[in-house]
Structures are given as C-alpha cells and as structure tokens.
Scaffold this motif. Structure first.
Motif, PDB file in Angstrom:
ATOM      1  N   ALA A  18       6.874  21.253  -5.399  1.00 55.71           N
ATOM      2  CA  ALA A  18       6.143  21.815  -6.343  1.00 55.71           C
ATOM      3  C   ALA A  18       4.823  22.635  -5.849  1.00 55.71           C
ATOM      4  CB  ALA A  18       5.650  20.676  -7.236  1.00 55.71           C
TER       5      ALA A  18
ATOM      6  N   ALA B  52       9.676  11.336  -3.931  1.00 54.86           N
ATOM      7  CA  ALA B  52       8.448  11.400  -4.916  1.00 54.86           C
ATOM      8  C   ALA B  52       7.444  12.622  -3.677  1.00 54.86           C
ATOM      9  CB  ALA B  52       7.618  10.474  -5.061  1.00 54.86           C
ATOM     10  N   VAL B  53       7.315  12.458  -2.558  1.00 54.98           N
ATOM     11  CA  VAL B  53       6.647  13.265  -1.973  1.00 54.98           C
ATOM     12  C   VAL B  53       7.261  14.583  -1.624  1.00 54.98           C
ATOM     13  CG1 VAL B  53       5.468  13.589   0.415  1.00 54.98           C
ATOM     14  CG2 VAL B  53       5.380  11.318  -0.401  1.00 54.98           C
TER      15      VAL B  53
ATOM     16  N   LEU C 126      13.518  11.188 -13.551  1.00 57.21           N
ATOM     17  CA  LEU C 126      12.411  11.449 -12.210  1.00 57.21           C
ATOM     18  C   LEU C 126      11.857  10.038 -12.229  1.00 57.21           C
ATOM     19  CD1 LEU C 126      10.810  14.705 -13.009  1.00 57.21           C
ATOM     20  CD2 LEU C 126      12.437  14.193 -11.046  1.00 57.21           C
ATOM     21  N   ARG C 127      11.433   9.319 -13.177  1.00 55.47           N
ATOM     22  CA  ARG C 127      10.834   8.289 -12.813  1.00 55.47           C
ATOM     23  C   ARG C 127      11.525   7.184 -12.170  1.00 55.47           C
ATOM     24  NH1 ARG C 127       6.030   7.842 -16.053  1.00 55.47           N
ATOM     25  NH2 ARG C 127       6.455   9.111 -17.932  1.00 55.47           N
TER      26      ARG C 127
ATOM     27  N   PHE D 250      12.036   8.218  -8.472  1.00 51.64           N
ATOM     28  CA  PHE D 250      10.800   7.964  -7.670  1.00 51.64           C
ATOM     29  C   PHE D 250      10.595   6.542  -7.208  1.00 51.64           C
ATOM     30  CE2 PHE D 250       8.663  12.030  -9.283  1.00 51.64           C
ATOM     31  CZ  PHE D 250       9.585  12.870  -8.438  1.00 51.64           C
TER      32      PHE D 250
ATOM     33  N   PHE E 164       9.156  16.003  -3.614  1.00 48.27           N
ATOM     34  CA  PHE E 164       9.320  16.821  -4.985  1.00 48.27           C
ATOM     35  C   PHE E 164       7.812  17.452  -5.206  1.00 48.27           C
ATOM     36  CE2 PHE E 164      12.875  16.615  -7.949  1.00 48.27           C
ATOM     37  CZ  PHE E 164      13.915  16.017  -7.293  1.00 48.27           C
ATOM     38  N   LEU E 165       6.811  16.760  -4.804  1.00 46.50           N
ATOM     39  CA  LEU E 165       5.579  17.233  -4.683  1.00 46.50           C
ATOM     40  C   LEU E 165       5.304  18.457  -3.791  1.00 46.50           C
ATOM     41  CD1 LEU E 165       2.804  16.660  -6.286  1.00 46.50           C
ATOM     42  CD2 LEU E 165       2.090  15.027  -4.162  1.00 46.50           C
TER      43      LEU E 165
ATOM     44  N   PRO F 191      11.031   6.232  -3.253  1.00 44.95           N
ATOM     45  CA  PRO F 191       9.735   6.979  -3.340  1.00 44.95           C
ATOM     46  C   PRO F 191       9.466   8.117  -2.212  1.00 44.95           C
ATOM     47  CG  PRO F 191       9.811   4.715  -2.621  1.00 44.95           C
ATOM     48  CD  PRO F 191      11.030   4.986  -3.048  1.00 44.95           C
TER      49      PRO F 191
ATOM     50  N   VAL G 155       9.821  22.303 -14.797  1.00 42.49           N
ATOM     51  CA  VAL G 155       9.197  20.896 -14.432  1.00 42.49           C
ATOM     52  C   VAL G 155       7.985  20.985 -15.343  1.00 42.49           C
ATOM     53  CG1 VAL G 155       8.567  19.358 -13.025  1.00 42.49           C
ATOM     54  CG2 VAL G 155      10.303  20.656 -12.284  1.00 42.49           C
ATOM     55  N   ARG G 156       7.442  21.925 -15.186  1.00 39.02           N
ATOM     56  CA  ARG G 156       5.913  22.251 -16.257  1.00 39.02           C
ATOM     57  C   ARG G 156       6.213  21.752 -17.570  1.00 39.02           C
ATOM     58  NH1 ARG G 156       4.693  27.739 -13.530  1.00 39.02           N
ATOM     59  NH2 ARG G 156       6.843  27.468 -13.014  1.00 39.02           N
TER      60      ARG G 156
ATOM     61  N   LEU H 100       7.041  17.958 -17.856  1.00 40.33           N
ATOM     62  CA  LEU H 100       5.877  17.238 -17.835  1.00 40.33           C
ATOM     63  C   LEU H 100       4.624  17.447 -18.875  1.00 40.33           C
ATOM     64  CD1 LEU H 100       6.077  16.969 -13.709  1.00 40.33           C
ATOM     65  CD2 LEU H 100       6.610  15.017 -15.539  1.00 40.33           C
ATOM     66  N   LEU H 101       4.542  18.716 -18.885  1.00 42.79           N
ATOM     67  CA  LEU H 101       3.407  19.308 -19.600  1.00 42.79           C
ATOM     68  C   LEU H 101       4.205  19.015 -21.120  1.00 42.79           C
ATOM     69  CD1 LEU H 101       2.040  22.223 -17.758  1.00 42.79           C
ATOM     70  CD2 LEU H 101       1.192  20.258 -17.803  1.00 42.79           C
TER      71      LEU H 101
ATOM     72  N   VAL I  34      12.633  13.254 -17.675  1.00 43.59           N
ATOM     73  CA  VAL I  34      11.319  12.755 -17.290  1.00 43.59           C
ATOM     74  C   VAL I  34      11.666  11.273 -16.723  1.00 43.59           C
ATOM     75  CG1 VAL I  34       9.971  11.980 -19.167  1.00 43.59           C
ATOM     76  CG2 VAL I  34       8.518  12.580 -17.281  1.00 43.59           C
TER      77      VAL I  34
END
Lengths: 241, 241
Positions: free
Chosen positions: B131, B124-125, B113-114, B117, B127-128, B121, B85-86, B89-90, B110
C-alpha cells in the motif's frame, strides 16, 4: 479515557472500535517520544533513513525537492498522521519532512509494527485503512493540481484540512486554527504566493472561505462544499456502521 | 513453485520471503476469480461499492471523473496490483476502474483480509508495504503533473511502468509490451493526444524512448533515467537485504 489525547487512536477509532489490548499496543508503539522545534527537517531523502514517525502534536509537511531546486509539497500533516511509513517499509524514502510548528513525534520501527500486528491483528486492518486514507488524500491532491482551477483547489484543500482536524477533535468543522504560512500553502497548491493571495482575497469576497490571522473560517460550509465538489466520502468520516 | 504465476506473491516477495503458510493464505484470498473483457468498468464511484480486487492478469486503470466531465487517470494497473483497497476500507470509493485489456481479477472482502492477517501476520506488514508503494507511485504522479515538463514526465512514467513490470517478471527492463492507447496515456500524463504524439516523436528522435506498435523500448536506459531523474528507490526493487 486516556486515548483522547492520542490523535492516532482517535483517528483509528473512526474505522474500528479499539479494545484495551489495542490501546495498550498503540501506547507502547508511541513510547519513544521526541520533541522537535518548528522549521526542522525530520528524516532525509536518503536510503539510510529507515525511521518512521507518528506525529503526536504539532504540524509538519512532506515535500519532494526536484533537481531544478523547486519543491512540491505532497501533504500537510497533523496529529495522528504517519510520517514516512513509506521510508520505513520501502528501502528508501522519496521525500522529506519539515516541521511547521513545534512538534512531538514518536519513533517507530518496522520490528515494532511487526510485533504489534502479531499480538493485535485488529490493528493491522486499521493501519491499512489509515494508509489507504493517506493515499486517498494524495489522489485528491493529484486531481487538484491536474484538473481543478485555483479557487476551487484552494477552497477544496482548506475544507479537507478542516475535516481531517475535526476527526481528531480540533476545530469546530466550520473553523479551525491553521498555522500554515502562505509560502507553504502556495507550494502545496502549486501556485505562486502572489497568485494565492489574490485567490484568498477572492474567496473571502465571495464569502466562501476566510483565512486570516491563523484562523480558517467557512461562513457557509455547505455552499463551500458545493462550490468545490468536496466529498467527505474519501476521508471516511462517517463513524463505523 | 506455483507462485511464479501469482503476480501478487511475486511482488510481496520483493519485500519479504513468504513461507508455505503465507502462500496458502494468498491462494485462498484469490480463490474467487472473475474474468472481465477489456473496456469495462470494475466497481462504481458509489458508497455501495465495498468490493476490492486483486488484478491477476491483464491491465486496468483507475480514474476520477470530475464534475465538468473531464477525467484524471490516477494510475495504470498491472498484475499483482490491488484495485480499490481504498473502496474496501474507506466507506466509499472515490474513483473508478476500467479494464484496458481482458483481465482476471480476484474479489476480496474486508473479512477475508482480517482473517488472513490473523493467521498470517507476516502478510500484514507485506500488505502495508504494498500500500505504501502504491502511495509512492501516486506521489510521483503528483510531482510529475505539478512540476515536470512534458518530455520528462512521459519518459519518467514509461520508465516506472517498465520497472513495475520487470518486478512481476514481465519485459526485460529495457523493453516491454504496453497495451495502453495514446488516449489513455495522454489522460494519465495530463496532456492532449496531439501534444503526447509530438512528445513521443521527440523522445524517439533523441533516442530516449521508442513507443511503437504496442512495445516500449529504451535504447539506452541509463541515459533515459538520467534525463528524467528517475530513481528506482521509491519502488523498492532492490531485493530484501
């Protein structure tokens, strides 16, 4: 351009252009502000600590205290960083925060995050990006402690800190104000203060890094980057393409 | 109950009850599946590698190769884990993945994912959360390499792996199948294979951990947890309250 004093917005904008809605939501998220003097704990190593914070001003560090009393500093935190998203989302926090200077933090709840992601889903990907970036920092520290020599490790850490600060508009890239004590820095790098002292003197003598009177300077940042194998890539400081 | 063969859904459900919408979105996200044989690289340590994967079946590890040729294994990955995922997103990935067994991965963009989410939604929480949990694992490895002795570090890692596997329905908690070679395990723990061999023999002799013929067993898991200071808290394996 109010967001120029909002380090978090500034950081997230390195990943994604934020519109009025996102800026408004970030302001709302950071509305519960608290001032804490330097040298204080934020949160606890306890299951009940469900609060997370956004560091708005000042410096802090996260650390884990082991059963033998020794501590391992996980990371140094600067404005725009999350403190304890882990403790918010995981049932229990596995480490503690301590303020290194006077700070301003904004308290964040999991409900506020939920609400924000619902109305501004663009921020969900941006927050996941920021969390990935934080993880990348910890990965680098793992590599440093596991595999890099003392000189390389120290210079790498100070370069990384400079790059992070530059992203939020602090320092020039080649130099920055650094309020970290040698005790905190030596804990972060996993060496004794005596050893760190010697390492800093050596780095100064070979002209790679000068850390004196609260200022870090790189006489030749390109050479320092080459010496340590520092790659900006993992911090993703290139602007959005 | 299709999601019982979906390790990611199972993992996310430890954090949040998922409804039909979320399950449907997770299925969509994982629709581009690829099979890769053991011993292969996934992705590259290069700026162009913008792909991320969800590991659906099998084992892999992430590592960073340093300029001197040595490698530091960052983590061992099991089904339900994100790979890179890094790097998604990076802008650039700062490490590589290698498959330890035959695996099935799902490729994620990505944009996907967008989109997910936006329509779900709640994810989203979740997945956070996942992570944050991944970051907590890296933090523990940092603490291990920096501060724990060889016996403690080895037993801690094997306990952690058992807890992660149990969460996705593999193993009994007290024992699990473990296809990791001693070379990979020693790189993960930052010791030589000869040293690891001695450590594993000692752990077996004092009755804490038996790792033999691809099986890890804890004769008395409570004692092993006490010995290593292993806390389940940071993995958040307690079910939602």
């Amino acid at each position: 351009m109010e967001h120029f004093d909002d380090a978090l917005a500034r950081k997230l904008e390195a990943f994604e252009r934020l519109g009025d809605l996102e800026m408004e939501k970030l302001r709302e998220l950071q509305s519960k502000r608290v001032q804490i003097a330097g040298g204080n704990e934020i949160g606890y190593q306890a299951a009940s600590a469900r609060g997370a914070y956004i560091l708005r001003r000042g410096w802090a560090c996260s650390y884990k205290r082991l059963r033998d009393g020794s501590r391992q500093i996980i990371d140094i935190h600067i404005p725009g960083d999350f403190l304890g998203v882990r403790s918010l989302l995981l049932r229990s926090s596995n480490y503690s925060f301590i303020t290194l200077t006077d700070v301003e933090v904004a308290k964040v709840t999991v409900e506020a995050l939920r609400e924000m992601f619902q109305t501004a889903p663009k921020l969900a990907v941006a927050f996941l990006w920021a969390a990935s970036r934080d993880e990348a920092l910890v990965v680098e520290h793992l590599v440093s402690v596991g595999r890099r020599g003392a000189l390389e490790r120290t210079a790498h850490f100070l370069l990384e800190l400079g790059a992070r600060l530059h992203l939020i508009g602090c320092g020039t890239g080649d130099s920055y104000e650094c309020p970290i004590s040698q005790a905190v820095l030596s804990d972060t790098l996993g060496m004794t203060t005596i050893h760190l002292n010697r390492v800093l003197r050596q780095l100064r003598e070979i002209g790679l890094v000068v850390f004196r009177e609260g200022m870090v300077k790189f006489p030749d940042i390109q050479r320092a980057a080459e010496f340590t194998g520092f790659e900006l890539g993992y911090l993703d400081h290139s602007r959005r393409s």
